[in-house]
Each structure stands twice: as structure tokens, then as C-alpha cells.
Motif scaffolding. Sequence first.
Motif, PDB file in Angstrom:
ATOM      1  N   HIS A 147       0.829  -1.195   0.000  1.00  0.00           N
ATOM      2  CA  HIS A 147       0.000   0.000   0.000  1.00  0.00           C
ATOM      3  C   HIS A 147       0.873   1.257   0.000  1.00  0.00           C
ATOM      4  CE1 HIS A 147      -3.759   2.167   0.538  1.00  0.00           C
ATOM      5  NE2 HIS A 147      -3.231   2.844   1.541  1.00  0.00           N
ATOM      6  N   GLU A 148       1.900   1.271   0.851  1.00  0.00           N
ATOM      7  CA  GLU A 148       2.809   2.409   0.891  1.00  0.00           C
ATOM      8  C   GLU A 148       3.517   2.584  -0.453  1.00  0.00           C
ATOM      9  OE1 GLU A 148       2.955   4.594   3.106  1.00  0.00           O
ATOM     10  OE2 GLU A 148       2.544   3.768   5.092  1.00  0.00           O
ATOM     11  N   ALA A 149       3.920   1.479  -1.061  1.00  0.00           N
ATOM     12  CA  ALA A 149       4.624   1.546  -2.347  1.00  0.00           C
ATOM     13  C   ALA A 149       3.726   2.069  -3.459  1.00  0.00           C
ATOM     14  CB  ALA A 149       5.159   0.160  -2.720  1.00  0.00           C
ATOM     15  N   SER A 150       2.430   1.820  -3.372  1.00  0.00           N
ATOM     16  CA  SER A 150       1.517   2.209  -4.447  1.00  0.00           C
ATOM     17  C   SER A 150       1.425   3.716  -4.627  1.00  0.00           C
ATOM     18  CB  SER A 150       0.118   1.621  -4.190  1.00  0.00           C
ATOM     19  OG  SER A 150      -0.549   2.297  -3.135  1.00  0.00           O
ATOM     20  N   PHE A 151       1.797   4.491  -3.605  1.00  0.00           N
ATOM     21  CA  PHE A 151       1.702   5.946  -3.699  1.00  0.00           C
ATOM     22  C   PHE A 151       2.873   6.555  -4.459  1.00  0.00           C
ATOM     23  CE2 PHE A 151      -1.132   4.983  -0.195  1.00  0.00           C
ATOM     24  CZ  PHE A 151      -2.214   5.798  -0.489  1.00  0.00           C
ATOM     25  N   LEU A 152       3.843   5.724  -4.811  1.00  0.00           N
ATOM     26  CA  LEU A 152       4.962   6.203  -5.612  1.00  0.00           C
ATOM     27  C   LEU A 152       4.671   6.033  -7.103  1.00  0.00           C
ATOM     28  CD1 LEU A 152       6.131   5.892  -2.727  1.00  0.00           C
ATOM     29  CD2 LEU A 152       8.286   5.248  -3.763  1.00  0.00           C
ATOM     30  N   ASN A 153       3.404   5.985  -7.425  1.00  0.00           N
ATOM     31  CA  ASN A 153       2.933   5.748  -8.780  1.00  0.00           C
ATOM     32  C   ASN A 153       3.307   6.903  -9.710  1.00  0.00           C
ATOM     33  OD1 ASN A 153       1.530   4.848 -11.037  1.00  0.00           O
ATOM     34  ND2 ASN A 153      -0.318   4.334  -9.888  1.00  0.00           N
ATOM     35  N   MET A 154       3.761   6.549 -10.907  1.00  0.00           N
ATOM     36  CA  MET A 154       4.034   7.542 -11.933  1.00  0.00           C
ATOM     37  C   MET A 154       3.149   7.297 -13.154  1.00  0.00           C
ATOM     38  SD  MET A 154       8.205   7.921 -11.624  1.00  0.00           S
ATOM     39  CE  MET A 154       8.513   6.278 -12.289  1.00  0.00           C
ATOM     40  N   GLY A 155       1.979   6.686 -12.897  1.00  0.00           N
ATOM     41  CA  GLY A 155       1.057   6.376 -13.981  1.00  0.00           C
ATOM     42  C   GLY A 155       1.060   4.904 -14.360  1.00  0.00           C
ATOM     43  N   GLU A 156       1.495   4.030 -13.451  1.00  0.00           N
ATOM     44  CA  GLU A 156       1.638   2.597 -13.737  1.00  0.00           C
ATOM     45  C   GLU A 156       0.388   1.832 -13.314  1.00  0.00           C
ATOM     46  OE1 GLU A 156       6.161   2.365 -12.202  1.00  0.00           O
ATOM     47  OE2 GLU A 156       4.754   3.875 -11.453  1.00  0.00           O
ATOM     48  N   GLU A 157      -0.154   1.057 -14.234  1.00  0.00           N
ATOM     49  CA  GLU A 157      -1.405   0.340 -13.997  1.00  0.00           C
ATOM     50  C   GLU A 157      -1.284  -0.635 -12.829  1.00  0.00           C
ATOM     51  OE1 GLU A 157      -5.264  -0.134 -14.354  1.00  0.00           O
ATOM     52  OE2 GLU A 157      -4.135   1.170 -15.709  1.00  0.00           O
ATOM     53  N   ILE A 158      -0.138  -1.273 -12.722  1.00  0.00           N
ATOM     54  CA  ILE A 158       0.022  -2.272 -11.668  1.00  0.00           C
ATOM     55  C   ILE A 158      -0.047  -1.630 -10.280  1.00  0.00           C
ATOM     56  CG2 ILE A 158       2.561  -2.187 -11.542  1.00  0.00           C
ATOM     57  CD1 ILE A 158       2.492  -5.269 -11.326  1.00  0.00           C
ATOM     58  N   HIS A 192      -3.943   3.993  10.645  1.00  0.00           N
ATOM     59  CA  HIS A 192      -3.035   5.105  10.428  1.00  0.00           C
ATOM     60  C   HIS A 192      -2.416   5.033   9.032  1.00  0.00           C
ATOM     61  CE1 HIS A 192      -0.368   8.383  11.729  1.00  0.00           C
ATOM     62  NE2 HIS A 192       0.542   7.797  10.979  1.00  0.00           N
ATOM     63  N   THR A 193      -2.068   3.835   8.601  1.00  0.00           N
ATOM     64  CA  THR A 193      -1.506   3.651   7.265  1.00  0.00           C
ATOM     65  C   THR A 193      -2.491   4.103   6.198  1.00  0.00           C
ATOM     66  OG1 THR A 193      -0.160   1.762   7.996  1.00  0.00           O
ATOM     67  CG2 THR A 193      -0.596   1.951   5.625  1.00  0.00           C
ATOM     68  N   LEU A 194      -3.761   3.763   6.363  1.00  0.00           N
ATOM     69  CA  LEU A 194      -4.785   4.147   5.392  1.00  0.00           C
ATOM     70  C   LEU A 194      -5.022   5.656   5.385  1.00  0.00           C
ATOM     71  CD1 LEU A 194      -7.336   1.248   6.012  1.00  0.00           C
ATOM     72  CD2 LEU A 194      -5.952   1.594   3.945  1.00  0.00           C
ATOM     73  N   GLU A 195      -4.976   6.267   6.555  1.00  0.00           N
ATOM     74  CA  GLU A 195      -5.266   7.698   6.655  1.00  0.00           C
ATOM     75  C   GLU A 195      -4.048   8.573   6.360  1.00  0.00           C
ATOM     76  OE1 GLU A 195      -6.830   8.288  10.563  1.00  0.00           O
ATOM     77  OE2 GLU A 195      -8.513   6.914  10.254  1.00  0.00           O
ATOM     78  N   HIS A 196      -2.851   8.063   6.666  1.00  0.00           N
ATOM     79  CA  HIS A 196      -1.640   8.889   6.532  1.00  0.00           C
ATOM     80  C   HIS A 196      -0.504   8.106   5.868  1.00  0.00           C
ATOM     81  CE1 HIS A 196      -3.580  11.775   9.200  1.00  0.00           C
ATOM     82  NE2 HIS A 196      -3.792  10.806  10.058  1.00  0.00           N
ATOM     83  N   PRO A 197      -0.662   7.720   4.598  1.00  0.00           N
ATOM     84  CA  PRO A 197       0.438   7.013   3.919  1.00  0.00           C
ATOM     85  C   PRO A 197       1.693   7.891   3.909  1.00  0.00           C
ATOM     86  CG  PRO A 197      -1.214   7.793   2.346  1.00  0.00           C
ATOM     87  CD  PRO A 197      -1.801   7.972   3.698  1.00  0.00           C
ATOM     88  N   HIS A 198       2.835   7.269   4.101  1.00  0.00           N
ATOM     89  CA  HIS A 198       4.056   8.041   4.346  1.00  0.00           C
ATOM     90  C   HIS A 198       4.422   8.977   3.210  1.00  0.00           C
ATOM     91  CE1 HIS A 198       5.601   6.675   8.241  1.00  0.00           C
ATOM     92  NE2 HIS A 198       4.983   5.546   7.979  1.00  0.00           N
ATOM     93  N   HIS A 199       4.316   8.532   1.982  1.00  0.00           N
ATOM     94  CA  HIS A 199       4.751   9.383   0.870  1.00  0.00           C
ATOM     95  C   HIS A 199       3.881  10.622   0.733  1.00  0.00           C
ATOM     96  CE1 HIS A 199       6.620  10.524  -2.868  1.00  0.00           C
ATOM     97  NE2 HIS A 199       5.453  10.537  -3.482  1.00  0.00           N
ATOM     98  N   MET A 200       2.623  10.529   1.135  1.00  0.00           N
ATOM     99  CA  MET A 200       1.689  11.637   0.977  1.00  0.00           C
ATOM    100  C   MET A 200       1.590  12.506   2.227  1.00  0.00           C
ATOM    101  SD  MET A 200       0.513  10.848  -2.070  1.00  0.00           S
ATOM    102  CE  MET A 200      -1.101  11.570  -2.339  1.00  0.00           C
ATOM    103  N   SER A 201       2.271  12.125   3.283  1.00  0.00           N
ATOM    104  CA  SER A 201       2.068  12.772   4.585  1.00  0.00           C
ATOM    105  C   SER A 201       3.312  13.513   5.044  1.00  0.00           C
ATOM    106  CB  SER A 201       1.688  11.718   5.634  1.00  0.00           C
ATOM    107  OG  SER A 201       0.538  11.007   5.236  1.00  0.00           O
ATOM    108  N   LEU A 202       3.123  14.349   6.042  1.00  0.00           N
ATOM    109  CA  LEU A 202       4.212  15.128   6.598  1.00  0.00           C
ATOM    110  C   LEU A 202       5.130  14.244   7.425  1.00  0.00           C
ATOM    111  CD1 LEU A 202       2.099  18.197   7.746  1.00  0.00           C
ATOM    112  CD2 LEU A 202       3.441  17.970   5.659  1.00  0.00           C
ATOM    113  N   LYS A 203       6.414  14.276   7.107  1.00  0.00           N
ATOM    114  CA  LYS A 203       7.363  13.406   7.799  1.00  0.00           C
ATOM    115  C   LYS A 203       7.376  13.662   9.294  1.00  0.00           C
ATOM    116  CE  LYS A 203      10.673  12.409   4.114  1.00  0.00           C
ATOM    117  NZ  LYS A 203      12.088  12.517   3.702  1.00  0.00           N
ATOM    118  N   GLN A 204       7.335  14.947   9.667  1.00  0.00           N
ATOM    119  CA  GLN A 204       7.421  15.284  11.089  1.00  0.00           C
ATOM    120  C   GLN A 204       6.221  14.755  11.863  1.00  0.00           C
ATOM    121  OE1 GLN A 204       7.708  17.325   8.394  1.00  0.00           O
ATOM    122  NE2 GLN A 204       8.739  19.238   8.941  1.00  0.00           N
ATOM    123  N   PHE A 205       5.067  14.732  11.203  1.00  0.00           N
ATOM    124  CA  PHE A 205       3.845  14.229  11.843  1.00  0.00           C
ATOM    125  C   PHE A 205       3.910  12.710  12.009  1.00  0.00           C
ATOM    126  CE2 PHE A 205      -0.515  12.592  11.616  1.00  0.00           C
ATOM    127  CZ  PHE A 205      -1.121  13.333  12.614  1.00  0.00           C
TER     128      PHE A 205
END
Length: 508
Positions: free
Chosen positions: A115-126, A155-168
Amino acid sequence: MGKSAQNMEKVRIMLSQPKHKSNSDSVVMVDALKKLGIDHYFDEEISAILEFSYNNMYETHKNSYVGLTDIALQFKLLREAGYHVSSDIFQRFMDENGEFKQSLTKDVGGLISLHEASFLNMGEEILYTAYNFTRKHLKLSVEHLGQRSGALVRHTLEHPHHMSLKQFNARHYLTHVLSQTTDDASLSMQELARTEFQLNQQFYQDEFKKIKRWWSDLGLARELPFARDQILKWYLWSITALPGPQFSRHRLEMTKVVSFLYIIDDIFDIMGNAEELALFTQTINSWEDSSALPGYMRTCFIALKEVTGGIAQFVEEEHGLNPLNFLRKSWATLCNAFLVESRWFSNKQMPNAEVYLTNGITSSGVHMLMVHLLFLLGHNVTNETVHLIEGNSALVSCTAKILRLWDDLGSAMDENQDGFDGSYVECYMKDNPSCSLDAAKLHTKKLISKSWEELNKEYFFNTSFSPYFKEASLNCARMVSVMYNYDEKEQLPMMNDYIQNLLFGGNN
């Protein structure tokens, strides 16, 4: 040797052990350091581990014992570091129908990593498929998990790391995840992180006192009582874009820029009439005589000139070039966009959605802010980067589009603002009369997702801008949901939590 130095040495030794490079423990350790925000102490060791991981990745993944958790984590860390890693590495976890195997639904740790990896999407269907699969099954898993594991999944669903503030997220990771482990490496990392939090917190508190003093001495809150007076909120943009003690002066100057962005926005939205706004915009473009302006506009313009001149002088002293003309031009471009919007809405005109969004990307203020930031940082300031940013580079325009669209989704207006300046959603519905409000919002959310994908490409692989500048742009995009995620009471609970964690405590 002090306690912190001892802990750093322990972690450094473990990261440097040859045997550590060849197993998943090293990658997990790197991930923990990044999530805690203390990876900057171990750049050399982390680079060596990631290079080894990349060089051996495809050979390692032939082994059936290497599971989803390890592969997804490697993929995430390597892509974040700018390695070209194909998302096709997840094909081994898919069935003949192109769906992820149902057997994976029992592997909650693997689902979280994917799930965390999926937010690094650059337009990839997979990765679209990965996101939908993991989100569905993580939601279903919550009711069958214990309290701690369930809270982690939520927490993972609400605040995925790539999309969220690191300090938070760093405090949450320390308190609810890493504190459950007691091996030597984890204990050393916990102590390092706690020390870092405490030092940063004291540093930011002291810094904020300086910023409040500057704002009070400036006197604009008294001179312009109609405008917003939210210096803490404005400081959050700076502290998010450029965290860390080394950027203290940069944050002070950046907060000044943000404050004028909000004040001038209020002049256009709330106070100025059509004739005054045209005159104000003309004055900003010429950067000269302000005698014809109404008193409140003249006060603002004189203060803006002084602050902008001070920033230009600081840049010249630090980096040997004076960017005043570029800074002036960025303010003119912003006010020109504000003026276009004010004319649309004062004349009750509604442009088509594309025209609105093109102008709205500029009127978001992100471009103006990032022009200032480019020169403040002084890294990789070349003819190429200046040309790119003046042309609204995708690295900047994607962040601006995310901000504009998210703001326009608007579950509530700013609690202290009464102005109205339209929205993309309204323009889109006008262009598509049969479109419902829900459908227009869904379309807008898809545009935000597409903008994130393009921003990811720029962040991972754009080599024209410095890493600090790219991180600042990404951090501003991450900040958008905090600044505009209103609840039913028209409050910003996530922002309040962020302030509490960053400046005033929170459990360590």
C-alpha cells in the motif's frame, strides 16, 4: 562520548556490517531511520545499502522465500532514492487475471508495505491495482486485528508516508511502532529520535518567537484589520517545506513571503474595488511610485518592497547574486493572476475549467513562493533552473495544481475569510451541464491524483533542481491536505495535531 554520539555509533556500526547488507534487516533499518527523520546522520551508510540492494535486487527476487513485505519495501526505498526500479517486480504476486493473489490478503505486513509503495505511482497500472487491492483488504482486516495492529492499519490508510508530513508521521512511528521493539538497534534509534524531537521542538519554539516579533514590529495586522492574522499557520508552511536547524534563516524569510501572499490575497478577495485592484497590480508590476494607492494598499506595498529587498540582499550576501528582478517579477505574475480572477467574479463571469485552472495554478501562490525559495537555497541556481522555474516547471506547477484543486474542493471556507473567488468544480459543472456535484468532485480528485503522479516523476528523476528544492516542493504538496482538510465544524483537526506535535509536545 555523549549518549547521542554513542547511539549514532551503534547504529552506524550495524549499518556498516557486511553481513547486514545482504539481508532484509538492513533495508528495514533504513526504512525506520527515514520514518523517524534521522536518516540524515547516516547518508553514507544508507547509500551503500541501497546501492547494494539495487545491484542485487533482481537476483534476490528470484528466490521464492523473499516475500511481499521485503520486495515492496525495497521498491519504495529505491524509487525514493532515484533508482529506476520497474513496478513489474510485483508481477510475481499476481494471478493469470492480472489481479493480486488472494493468498496475500492474510499477509497484513505485506499489504501495508505494498500500500505504501503504491503511492509512488508515476502512472503505472500495476500500482493502481495494488492501491485498490491493498486498500480494500486492509480495511477488511481491521475488525479482525488486535487494538495495536488495527490502529497501525488505520493510520496507514489515513496517513500514507509518501503523501504525509514526515514530522507528523515520525512521532506516530516512534510511539506506536518502533517502541514495541527492544533490540539494540531499535533502542538506539528510539533514543536518537527522542533527542532529535526535543532539540527541534526547542529550536522551532525559539525561532517562532523571532517570527512573531517580526510580525508584531511590522504592524500590518493593525494597519490592515480586514486581513488574516495567522502567523503560526504561515510559519507551518516554512517549517514543513524546509525542516531542520540549518534552514532557520530561510524559514524566517519564507514566512515573510507567505504572510504577504495571504495579505495580498485578502486585499483582492475582500477589500479592494475594481479600480483600486487594477492600480495596485499596476504598481506591483512597476515596483515604483505608490502615491496614488489607497492608504492600506500603499502600506502593504511599502512593506512588501522592504521585505523583498531584504531577501534579495540576504541572497546576494549568501550566494553572490542579487535576484531582486526575479522576485519582483514573481509578485507581478501573482497579482496579475489575482486581478484576472477578481474581474471574472466581480463581473459574474465564469471561465471554462481549463482557463480557470491555468490561471489558478499561478494564483495559488506556489510559483511565487518557489521562485523565492530557489534563490534563498542557492543550490543549482543556473540559467537552466531559472528558465525552468520562470516557465512554471512541472515540479512547481504540479504542487500548485494540487493546492488549487484541493482548496477548490472546499468542504469549508477559511474560518477568517469572507471573500469568494470561485472554484474549479463550479467551472467544470458549467462546462458539463449534465454533471452532478459528486461527479465533478470525483473528476477533480482524479486530476489531483494525476498531478501527484507527475510530481512523483519530477521528484524522483528531475536532476535540474537540488534535492532540497525538490523536497520543499513535495513537502508543500503534502501540506495541502493539512491546511485544507476541514471537518464538519469548519476546523482543521489535522493541523492542530501537527502544531501540537511539532511545537508543543506530544507523547514521545
